[in-house]
Design a protein around this motif. Structure first.
Motif, PDB file in Angstrom:
ATOM      1  N   THR A 127     -26.586   0.170 -23.110  1.00 45.85           N
ATOM      2  CA  THR A 127     -26.245  -0.789 -24.162  1.00 45.85           C
ATOM      3  C   THR A 127     -26.156  -0.061 -25.500  1.00 45.85           C
ATOM      4  O   THR A 127     -26.612   1.074 -25.634  1.00 45.85           O
ATOM      5  N   ARG A 128     -25.614  -0.712 -26.477  1.00 48.65           N
ATOM      6  CA  ARG A 128     -25.564  -0.150 -27.829  1.00 48.65           C
ATOM      7  C   ARG A 128     -26.971   0.188 -28.306  1.00 48.65           C
ATOM      8  O   ARG A 128     -27.229   1.261 -28.838  1.00 48.65           O
ATOM      9  N   ASP A 129     -27.899  -0.749 -28.099  1.00 45.39           N
ATOM     10  CA  ASP A 129     -29.266  -0.522 -28.546  1.00 45.39           C
ATOM     11  C   ASP A 129     -29.917   0.664 -27.843  1.00 45.39           C
ATOM     12  O   ASP A 129     -30.666   1.425 -28.462  1.00 45.39           O
ATOM     13  N   SER A 130     -29.638   0.851 -26.555  1.00 48.20           N
ATOM     14  CA  SER A 130     -30.231   1.997 -25.862  1.00 48.20           C
ATOM     15  C   SER A 130     -29.633   3.312 -26.353  1.00 48.20           C
ATOM     16  O   SER A 130     -30.303   4.339 -26.342  1.00 48.20           O
ATOM     17  N   MET A 131     -28.404   3.297 -26.824  1.00 47.26           N
ATOM     18  CA  MET A 131     -27.781   4.519 -27.333  1.00 47.26           C
ATOM     19  C   MET A 131     -28.290   4.906 -28.716  1.00 47.26           C
ATOM     20  O   MET A 131     -28.246   6.069 -29.083  1.00 47.26           O
ATOM     21  N   ILE A 132     -28.785   3.945 -29.484  1.00 48.54           N
ATOM     22  CA  ILE A 132     -29.310   4.303 -30.805  1.00 48.54           C
ATOM     23  C   ILE A 132     -30.832   4.368 -30.808  1.00 48.54           C
ATOM     24  O   ILE A 132     -31.450   4.573 -31.843  1.00 48.54           O
ATOM     25  N   GLY A 133     -31.437   4.182 -29.631  1.00 46.17           N
ATOM     26  CA  GLY A 133     -32.870   4.371 -29.501  1.00 46.17           C
ATOM     27  C   GLY A 133     -33.737   3.194 -29.870  1.00 46.17           C
ATOM     28  O   GLY A 133     -34.932   3.354 -30.078  1.00 46.17           O
ATOM     29  N   VAL A 134     -33.168   1.992 -29.954  1.00 47.45           N
ATOM     30  CA  VAL A 134     -33.980   0.820 -30.303  1.00 47.45           C
ATOM     31  C   VAL A 134     -34.049  -0.187 -29.162  1.00 47.45           C
ATOM     32  O   VAL A 134     -34.525  -1.303 -29.338  1.00 47.45           O
TER      33      VAL A 134
END
Length: 64
Positions: A45-52
């Motif tokens: 997901t987008r969030d997993s790619m930015i570390g959140v």
């Protein structure tokens, strides 16, 4: 940003600069050892790619 981690997870924070950039590699979800690249990509997901956030579980990917 709302992500809760277990107490045994170590978090290090570095800021990027003009000289350095960092890449976040999402944690591989349990039970995905037999998945191919396309199947694994559906879990990111987008969030997993930015570390959140964490990647979806294989069952959660069906809801996307």
């Amino acid at each position: 940003m709302g992500l809760e981690l277990p107490p045994d997870v170590l978090v290090r924070v570095w800021d990027s600069s003009a000289e350095a950039r960092y890449l976040v590699v999402p944690e591989r979800p349990a039970g995905t050892e037999g998945l191919n690249e396309a199947e694994l990509a559906r879990l990111v997901t987008r969030d997993s790619m930015i570390g959140v956030g964490r990647p979806l579980s294989p069952a959660g990917a069906d809801d996307r």
